[in-house]
Design an enzyme around this catalytic site. Sequence first.
Site, PDB file in Angstrom:
ATOM      1  CB  SER A  43      -0.961  -0.045   1.197  1.00  0.00           C
ATOM      2  OG  SER A  43      -0.645   0.959   2.125  1.00  0.00           O
ATOM      3  CE  LYS A  44       0.494   7.593  -3.781  1.00  0.00           C
ATOM      4  NZ  LYS A  44      -0.309   8.217  -4.815  1.00  0.00           N
TER       5      LYS A  44
END
Length: 554
Positions: free
Chosen positions: A301-302
């Site tokens: 996830s960013k």
Amino acid sequence: MDYNQLADLLFPHITKTPADYEELFPKRQLPEGAKVTRLGPSPTGFIHLGNLYGAFVDERLAHQSGGTFYLRIEDTDDKRYVEGAVEVIINSLRFFDINFDEGATIDGHTGDYGPYYQSQRGEIYQCFVKELIQKGQAYPCFLTSEELEEIRAKQEENKENFGIYGKWAVNRKLSLEEIQAKIKSGQPYVVRLKSDGNHELPAEEIKTISIEDGIRGTLTMPENNQDVVILKASGIPTYHFAHVVDDHFMRTTHVVRGAEWLPSLPIHVELFEKLGFEMPVFCHTAQLMKLDEEGNKRKLSKRKDPELSLDYYRNEGYHPAAVREYLMTILNSNFEEWRIANPDAPIDAFEFTVEKMSNSGALFDLNKLNDICKDVLVKIPAAELCAFMKNWAREFKPEILSLFEGNEAYIEKILDLGREGQKPRKDLIFAKQIFEFISYFFDEYFKIEDSIPENVSGDDAKAILAAYLNSYEHQDDQSVWFDKIRNIATELGYAAKPKDYKKNPDQFKGHVGDVSTVIRIAVMGRSQSPDVWAIQQILGEERTKERLKAMITK
Ligand code: GLU
């Protein structure tokens, strides 16, 4: 309904025909079997590991087959556009040795199949929307957002599928006159595909489509039934439409893209068919996953995982060859075996195939990457590594650049420490770590980090160092040098050999290992380091003695 009239009403300015574009962008003249691939990033300013992973597949497929790999900028969503993003994409990929043969460049494009910025291809898309309208396969839809919401609410209530299809596609029925009137009164509209699919049949009668995915094999899915938007009210196409038109006219043979596009594949299949275009081979890559602290697999996830961003690797100073090597291990399950059999072959000698790619989620593991870095870096000559460190410092740690400049011979000796012989040390991982690892070689960064062993008193430590300094001869070879340390140990009540100490621990204060640890700490500031004698040879006589004196007088 006279569809030609409708097409002219909506697109009076489009004068080129599909045939013109077929002529303008002819089939590529490439050897048999050559693949044409593309990377189609959106210029959001964020380039991540997934992009690199996909780009690597594209690059290998094209360049292994004598084909072409090009860059297309998918900038139809102007809300997401970030200034300088194209430069970031091109430079980041170039850093990892991924180079495009044609396509978007920072200030334009090269190649015969452009423009390569989707925002500059409006007329091409509109020509094909016009064609679908002429064939009665697309129509203008004036539904407002309130009306769309109402439809959605009803669908939710009736537990029906969402979207505009079948009975919900009310604007399919508008007459030419009605359309003319709406346009005259300035009502905005989108253009929708008139899908042939019908899902309101009994389940067994719903048609399915079968597609051979390069990675996943045969995919069987229900055909599309959605009247998806192909042209937005702004005249800009949606991803679905732009993808189909672009990959046809840029003559892409293999579309490598993330698994998130699988659900819309039936839409693309219907569009390819309606437009009469041959389909490329789709290769839907697996999502990049990681194991979280609890050992569960989850998507990178960013927000949570800094290592998703490619900037992370550049900042930390990962060597591009190591990152490529690692990515290949997660891309192709047979790569590691090949590497064992071909330890010194260049990575491009490995034959990459999509068939060997995992389709169930590729596991990304930073520890494994670090292990691979050690193996890759140990083979990189010190001079090359030194130049790499210098470039990294220039960009990411300018305050240490002066340590490298003009000091190359010194740094190369440091980097080569313990790397020769049958069992070379493998402790160099990435530039930031390497600098920390070798920082004691620079007086500005040298500090005493560890404490002397508990069984050595402060007075003994000073006595050890004084005796060591006293007997220090820089020219001593390693065995003479070590004999002196053994003597110091014996004189001060420490066993000359650890096994003597183990046999009779009561008779000694400790053993020779403790004595050399004290020396190690004085000279390197650390209790763990490569060979002390070799380090002193690099540090030089003067610096070594100064460090010893400093610790004695402390
Ligand atoms: N612009 C799309 C994305 O960034 C590209 C998908 C594709 O490669 O077709 O996800």
